[in-house]
Design a protein around this motif. Structure first.
Motif, PDB file in Angstrom:
ATOM      1  N   PRO A  92     -10.248  -1.179   9.000  1.00  0.00           N
ATOM      2  CA  PRO A  92     -10.207   0.228   8.602  1.00  0.00           C
ATOM      3  C   PRO A  92      -9.420   0.423   7.303  1.00  0.00           C
ATOM      4  N   ARG A 105      -2.091   0.982   4.216  1.00  0.00           N
ATOM      5  CA  ARG A 105      -0.710   0.927   4.713  1.00  0.00           C
ATOM      6  C   ARG A 105      -0.104  -0.482   4.639  1.00  0.00           C
ATOM      7  N   ASP A 106      -0.800  -1.438   5.206  1.00  0.00           N
ATOM      8  CA  ASP A 106      -0.194  -2.768   5.343  1.00  0.00           C
ATOM      9  C   ASP A 106      -0.451  -3.669   4.138  1.00  0.00           C
ATOM     10  N   TRP A 111      -5.524   0.711   7.393  1.00  0.00           N
ATOM     11  CA  TRP A 111      -4.609  -0.432   7.470  1.00  0.00           C
ATOM     12  C   TRP A 111      -4.541  -1.196   6.165  1.00  0.00           C
ATOM     13  N   GLY A 168      -6.282   6.449  15.588  1.00  0.00           N
ATOM     14  CA  GLY A 168      -7.184   5.311  15.424  1.00  0.00           C
ATOM     15  C   GLY A 168      -8.627   5.599  15.776  1.00  0.00           C
ATOM     16  N   LYS A 185      -1.008   8.210   7.323  1.00  0.00           N
ATOM     17  CA  LYS A 185      -0.416   7.887   8.630  1.00  0.00           C
ATOM     18  C   LYS A 185      -1.430   7.431   9.675  1.00  0.00           C
ATOM     19  N   PHE A 186      -0.922   6.611  10.555  1.00  0.00           N
ATOM     20  CA  PHE A 186      -1.680   6.222  11.753  1.00  0.00           C
ATOM     21  C   PHE A 186      -1.282   7.176  12.882  1.00  0.00           C
ATOM     22  N   ASP A 195      -7.930  -9.051   0.353  1.00  0.00           N
ATOM     23  CA  ASP A 195      -8.574 -10.111   1.126  1.00  0.00           C
ATOM     24  C   ASP A 195      -8.433  -9.782   2.609  1.00  0.00           C
ATOM     25  N   VAL A 196      -9.386  -9.007   3.119  1.00  0.00           N
ATOM     26  CA  VAL A 196      -9.345  -8.581   4.522  1.00  0.00           C
ATOM     27  C   VAL A 196     -10.741  -8.672   5.101  1.00  0.00           C
ATOM     28  N   GLU A 197     -10.844  -8.644   6.407  1.00  0.00           N
ATOM     29  CA  GLU A 197     -12.160  -8.608   7.035  1.00  0.00           C
ATOM     30  C   GLU A 197     -12.849  -7.300   6.640  1.00  0.00           C
ATOM     31  N   THR A 257       2.157   3.922   2.491  1.00  0.00           N
ATOM     32  CA  THR A 257       2.413   4.380   3.865  1.00  0.00           C
ATOM     33  C   THR A 257       2.430   5.894   3.994  1.00  0.00           C
ATOM     34  N   GLY A 258       2.139   6.611   2.917  1.00  0.00           N
ATOM     35  CA  GLY A 258       2.042   8.067   3.039  1.00  0.00           C
ATOM     36  C   GLY A 258       0.898   8.474   3.958  1.00  0.00           C
ATOM     37  N   ASP A 280     -14.567  -5.250   8.213  1.00  0.00           N
ATOM     38  CA  ASP A 280     -14.514  -4.142   9.184  1.00  0.00           C
ATOM     39  C   ASP A 280     -13.093  -3.552   9.301  1.00  0.00           C
ATOM     40  N   ILE A 327      -2.313  10.553  -0.432  1.00  0.00           N
ATOM     41  CA  ILE A 327      -1.280  11.548  -0.704  1.00  0.00           C
ATOM     42  C   ILE A 327      -0.438  11.132  -1.911  1.00  0.00           C
ATOM     43  N   GLU A 328      -0.240   9.833  -2.072  1.00  0.00           N
ATOM     44  CA  GLU A 328       0.581   9.367  -3.197  1.00  0.00           C
ATOM     45  C   GLU A 328      -0.093   9.655  -4.533  1.00  0.00           C
TER      46      GLU A 328
END
Lengths: 160, 715
Positions: free
Chosen positions: A21, A27-28, A24, A40, A36-37, A15-17, A33-34, A19, A74-75
Motif C-alpha cells: 500500500p 511512512r516507512d 506504508w 488499513g 497516518k495509519f 524497492d518494494v513489492e 509520517t504525516g 502490492d 500533508i507535507e
C-alpha cells in the motif's frame, strides 16, 4: 522490484513489492509520517493523500497502481506557508488529539478545490469518510466554510 | 560579575508546605551549567519552567496530550502567574521523574479528568515563584523596591524610572536569588490569560503533519514488528512454524514473546504480510467458548438473586409493598473498545544489547512511571536506566493507561536483546480485539413511588466485571469495584432509601477504564430510570428532576440552563423529541438535552445542548471543546458501540463493524459554562455520561419506545 514514484514533486525509486500500500511506502520507506495509519481498509480516512489532486485512501492503494501520477501528502500540501484550510483549522481551533487531521485537511483541501463554496450537506458528504474519535466534526464544518471564505477573499484581493 | 552559584530551589519540603493540595513544587531539576557559566545558564527555578537569556520561556508539560488540551491549559496556568508572553511560549514534554508524579498514586498518570485540577495550585506556585525571583533580581540590579516593579509579556518594568528588562536578561541574576518561602498568587480579577478562551498551541503541528505521535517515531536502524496474538482471551501458544514467514521479503526475525509470536521486518507492511504466513497452534485454555449472549443471559439470572450489599439504608421490600407503584427495569450495556484513532504502538530500543546503556522507550502513554518500570523489568534494567519519551497520543480515552502496561510490555519483549530499535504496531483489528474493554454491565433497578409519583425507595442491583486497571493500582476489589456503582452513593435526587447491591463476575475478557468509566452505565441507568419515573408520575421529566433536587442548587442551575437553551417544552414535529439527563462525575456536573428524530428504525440525533459546571474553567474554549468531544464519543457508543464474542472470538475488528459517529450523523452541539466557583472539577470525561440517557429519553419522547439496552436499536 524498483518502482518510480513522484511524491510532493520529488522523484523516488522504491524497492518494494508492487502490492505494498502507498501508505506504508510513504511512512516507512520515505519517512513521510504525516500520513497516518488508522484502519488499513479505507474506512477512516486518516491515510488520505492526493493523487493528481483527487483524494485517495493510501492504505488501500497499491503503490504499483499510482504509476507516474503525482502524489501529494500533508507535507507537500503547501510550498510556502499554510494553506487556507490549515489557517482556517487553526482559527477555528479544530484539532484535538490531531491524529486524523492530516487526512481531514487533505480531504477538505480536495473538496474546496472542486467546490469552492460547499454547503453543510456538501461538507458532510465529502468529509463523511474521515473519522475523528475526538468528535471535532462541528468545528470541521465551520472551518471548511472559513477556509472557503479565506480563499474567496484571497482571490478577490489578488484580482484573480 | 563574580557571583557564587547557588542552588535555585534548595528545599522542596519548605516550598511544599505552602500548597493546599499537598502537591510539591519539585526542585531537583537544575541548570546544566557549572561555575563560571552563570551568565548563559538558563533560569530553571523548578521542574516546570526554563528561561534562557534569549528570553525564551519554556514550560515543561508533565501530562500526556491526547486531545484534551493539557498542552495548552497547563502551560497557561504557569504563564499566567509568571506573566510570560503567551504568544512566545514553548512547551516541552517532561521526562519521567518523581517531580511530576500525581500524588494520589505517586506516579505519573494522565487520567481521571484530573490534570488541571490537581496541577492548578502547583503550577500557579511554580509561575509565581519564578516571577518573584525575577523581580528580586531586577530590584537588586536597579536598586528599586521589588514591590514597585511590574511584569507583563516576559518583561519587567520600573514604572518610576521607565527602566525595563526582559525575563531573559534577568534570568542569570534570577537564578542567584533566594527562593521565596511564600509567594502571593494573583487574585482572579487580575487574570489576563486564565478564564478566557485560549486557542490550542499544538494546532499548527497537527494540521501540517509535523506532530510526532508514537506511530511516527523515527530512529536510525528502526525495525518494524507486529505480533500474532491468541485468537481468544487467555490463550497460550502451543507451537508455531515460522518457516514460510521467515522466507518472506524484508523479514528479519520471528520470535516468540509471552503474548504470541513477533515478526520483525524492515517495514510494517512486510511484517503484517509475514504474520499472515505464520502457522500457529494455540491452547485456548478453555476460553474458546466465551459468548457474550450467554454471559448476558447469566447476568440476567444473577439480577434475580440477591447480591453483595454495597449500601443498605433500610428495608426496600417493606417500602415497596406499601408504594403506589414500583418501576422495575433492567438496563444493559455491552463491552466497548476505546478505538483510539492511532492504533496502539510502542518503540523500544534495548541499547544495552549493543554495547550501550539501558534502553529507550518512545510511546504515547497515559501512565509513564508504570510503563517505564514494566519495560525496565522486562529488559533487565533499573527504571532510571530507561529513557521513556512521551509522544503525542492519537487518542487515549483510558486505553493508554493500560492495565499491566500491556502494549509497552509486549514491545519490550519484542525488542529485548535486539541491537536495533523496534516499533511494535497493532493493526486496527489487533487494537479492536485486544481487550481492556469497558465491562459489559447490567443494572436491575426498582424505584418505589408514592401516590404523587415521588420516590420512596430505590433498589439497584448491578452485575458486571471489575476493571482490571484497579487491580494493577493495588485496589483489589473483593465483592464489587467502585466503577460498578460509580456516582450512585452520592446521587443527588431526594430518595429516602437507596440500597445498592452488586454481583461481581469474572471472565476471560480483559477490562479497563473507558472515558468516564462507571458513569458510562450508572448515569444511563439512573437518568433513564428517573425519566421513566417522571412519566409514571405524569410529570414533565425536567420538572420532575427539578422537584427532586432541592438540596442541589448547582444541578438546578444547570437544568434550568439547558431548559432555556433547548427551548424545552416547545412544539416539535411528529417523530421528534427532547430528552434530558444530568450527571456529576469527576468533580464536575453536566446537563444535556438531546433532540432526536425517529423515522422508522432510524435514530437521528439532531442537536445537543449542554451546560457544564466545572467550578471554574481555566480555558473556557478548551472546556467547550471537551464537552463536544465527550458527547460525540458517548454518542458513538450510544448509537453503534458494541463488542461481542462468539466462540471466544471478538466479532468486531474495524470501523466497518465497530462503527463510530461520522460527520454526517454528528449533531450540532451548543455548550454553555456556569462558573459556580465550586471546587474545580474535570473536563475530559464529564461530558460523556449524560448523552446516553439524554438520547434514550429523547427516543422515548419521539417514539414512545423505551430503550433500556445499548447501543440503541429500534428493531
Amino acid at each position: 522490484m524498483p518502482l518510480n514514484l513522484t511524491v510532493n514533486g520529488q522523484q523516488h525509486t522504491v524497492d518494494v513489492e508492487p502490492d505494498t500500500p502507498l501508505l506504508w511506502v510513504l511512512r516507512d520507506t520515505l519517512g513521510l509520517t504525516g500520513t497516518k495509519f488508522g484502519c488499513g481498509i479505507a474506512q477512516c480516512g486518516a491515510c488520505t493523500v492526493h493523487v493528481e489532486g483527487k483524494t485517495v485512501r493510501s492504505c488501500r492503494t497499491p503503490v504499483s497502481a499510482v504509476g507516474n501520477r503525482a502524489v501529494t501528502t500533508i507535507e507537500g500540501l503547501s510550498a510556502d506557508g499554510l494553506t487556507h484550510v490549515q489557517k482556517a483549522w487553526i482559527e477555528e481551533d479544530v484539532v484535538q488529539c490531531g491524529y486524523c487531521q492530516s487526512g481531514q485537511v487533505m480531504a477538505a483541501a480536495a473538496l474546496l478545490a472542486a467546490n469552492p463554496k460547499p454547503s453543510d450537506a456538501d461538507i458532510d458528504k465529502a468529509m463523511r469518510r474521515n473519522i475523528c474519535r475526538c468528535g471535532v466534526y462541528q468545528r470541521i464544518r465551520k472551518a471548511v466554510h472559513r477556509a472557503a471564505e479565506l480563499a474567496a477573499a484571497d482571490s478577490t484581493a489578488g484580482g484573480a | 560579575m563574580a557571583m557564587k552559584r547557588r542552588e535555585f530551589l534548595r528545599d522542596t519540603a519548605v516550598a511544599a508546605g505552602a500548597f493546599t493540595l499537598g502537591f510539591v513544587i519539585p526542585g531537583k531539576v537544575r541548570a546544566g551549567a557549572g561555575e563560571g557559566a552563570v551568565s548563559s545558564a538558563p533560569f530553571t527555578p523548578n521542574a516546570f519552567i526554563r528561561i534562557t537569556p534569549d528570553n525564551q520561556v519554556t514550560i515543561i508539560l508533565a501530562k500526556s496530550e491526547m486531545g484534551q488540551s493539557v498542552y495548552t491549559s497547563l502551560p497557561l496556568i504557569v504563564a499566567e502567574e509568571l506573566d510570560a508572553d503567551w504568544q512566545a511560549i514553548r512547551v516541552e514534554q517532561s521526562k519521567v521523574d518523581p517531580a511530576y508524579n500525581w500524588p494520589a498514586f505517586q506516579m505519573m498518570i494522565t487520567g481521571g479528568s484530573t490534570s488541571v485540577r490537581t496541577s492548578w495550585e502547583a503550577l500557579r506556585q511554580a509561575g509565581a515563584t519564578a516571577r518573584a525571583m525575577l523581580l528580586a533580581a531586577a530590584a537588586a540590579a536597579w536598586g528599586a523596591p521589588a514591590a514597585r516593579l511590574v511584569t507583563a509579556d516576559a518583561t519587567i518594568t520600573d514604572p518610576e524610572t521607565g527602566r525595563s528588562a526582559t525575563f531573559g536578561e534577568m534570568a542569570a541574576a534570577a537564578a542567584q536569588q533566594a527562593v521565596p518561602a511564600d509567594v502571593t498568587l494573583k487574585s482572579p480579577d487580575r487574570f489576563r490569560l486564565v478564564g478566557k478562551d485560549q486557542k490550542r498551541l499544538d494546532s499548527e503541528l497537527k494540521v501540517t503533519g509535523r506532530a510526532t505521535f508514537g506511530l511516527d517515531v523515527a530512529a536510525p536502524g528502526l525495525h518494524y514488528a507486529v505480533v500474532a496474538r491468541s485468537p481468544v482471551f487467555g490463550g497460550v501458544l502451543q507451537s508455531f512454524d515460522a518457516s514460510r514467514a521467515e522466507a518472506m521479503p524484508g523479514v528479519v526475525k520471528v520470535k516468540q514473546v509471552p503474548t504470541g509470536v513477533a515478526v520483525i521486518a524492515d517495514s510494517t507492511w512486510r511484517a503484517i504480510k509475514a504474520r499472515d504466513a505464520l502457522d500457529l497452534t494455540w491452547d485456548e485454555q478453555g476460553n474458546g467458548g466465551v459468548d457474550t449472549d450467554q454471559m448476558l443471559q447469566h447476568y440476567r439470572e444473577l439480577a434475580g438473586q440477591p447480591g453483595f450489599a454495597v449500601q443498605e439504608q433500610g428495608d426496600f421490600e417493606a417500602v415497596a409493598a406499601q408504594a403506589d407503584q414500583v418501576i422495575d427495569a433492567t438496563y444493559e450495556v455491552p463491552f466497548l473498545a476505546h478505538a483510539c484513532m492511532e492504533p496502539l504502538n510502542c518503540t523500544v530500543h534495548d541499547r544495552g544489547a549493543s554495547g550501550g546503556e539501558g534502553a529507550e522507550v518512545r510511546v504515547g502513554t497515559q501512565m509513564q512511571t508504570a510503563d517505564r518500570a514494566m519495560a525496565a523489568g522486562i529488559l533487565g534494567y533499573e527504571p532510571e536506566a530507561v529513557d521513556l519519551h512521551t509522544q503525542f497520543l492519537g487518542g487515549g480515552f483510558g486505553r493508554r493507561a493500560a492495565a499491566w502496561s500491556d502494549y509497552v510490555a509486549e514491545a519490550a519483549h519484542v525488542a529485548k536483546g535486539e541491537p536495533w530499535p523496534v516499533k511494535t504496531t497493532w493493526t486496527r483489528e489487533d487494537d479492536t480485539r485486544g481487550g481492556q474493554y469497558r465491562p459489559m454491565t447490567l443494572h436491575r433497578s426498582r424505584l418505589a413511588l408514592d401516590a404523587g409519583g415521588r420516590p420512596l425507595a430505590w433498589h439497584n442491583r448491578v452485575v458486571g466485571q471489575s476493571i482490571d486497571g484497579f487491580k494493577m493500582l493495588g485496589m483489589e476489589p473483593e465483592n464489587f469495584d467502585n466503577a460498578m456503582i460509580e456516582g450512585l452513593k452520592t446521587q443527588p435526587y431526594t430518595v429516602p432509601l437507596v440500597n445498592l447491591e452488586a454481583h461481581m463476575t469474572t471472565s476471560a475478557v480483559t477490562t479497563l477504564w473507558w472515558r468516564s468509566v462507571g458513569h458510562t452505565h450508572t448515569a444511563f441507568m439512573k437518568e433513564t430510570l428517573f425519566d421513566e419515573a417522571a412519566h409514571a408520575a405524569g410529570v414533565d421529566p425536567m420538572d420532575y428532576r427539578l422537584g427532586l433536587l432541592e438540596a442541589h442548587p448547582r444541578f438546578v442551575a444547570l437544568l434550568k440552563k439547558v431548559r432555556e437553551m433547548s427551548g424545552w417544552g416547545r412544539e416539535l414535529p411528529a417523530g421528534t423529541g427532547l430528552g434530558v439527563a444530568i450527571e456529576e462525575s469527576f468533580g464536575s456536573i453536566v446537563a444535556e438535552v438531546a433532540q432526536v428524530r425517529v423515522k422508522g428504525q432510524k435514530i437521528s440525533v439532531e442537536k445537543v445542548w449542554c451546560a457544564a459546571d466545572v467550578g471554574f474553567a481555566v480555558n473556557p474554549l478548551g472546556l467547550r471543546e471537551q464537552m463536544e468531544s465527550g458527547i460525540i464519543f458517548g454518542l458513538s457508543a450510544a448509537l453503534y458501540g458494541e463488542i461481542t464474542l462468539k466462540k471466544g472470538r471478538v466479532e468486531q475488528g474495524n470501523f466497518n463493524n465497530y462503527r463510530v459517529v461520522r460527520i454526517d450523523d454528528a449533531p450540532a452541539i451548543e455548550v454553555e459554562i456556569i462558573d459556580s466557583g465550586a471546587a474545580m472539577g474535570g473536563a475530559g470525561e464529564p461530558g460523556t455520561p449524560p448523552i446516553f440517557p439524554a438520547v434514550g429519553n429523547a427516543i422515548f419522547a419521539a417514539s414512545g419506545k423505551r430503550l433500556r439496552s445499548l447501543p440503541f436499536r429500534l428493531s
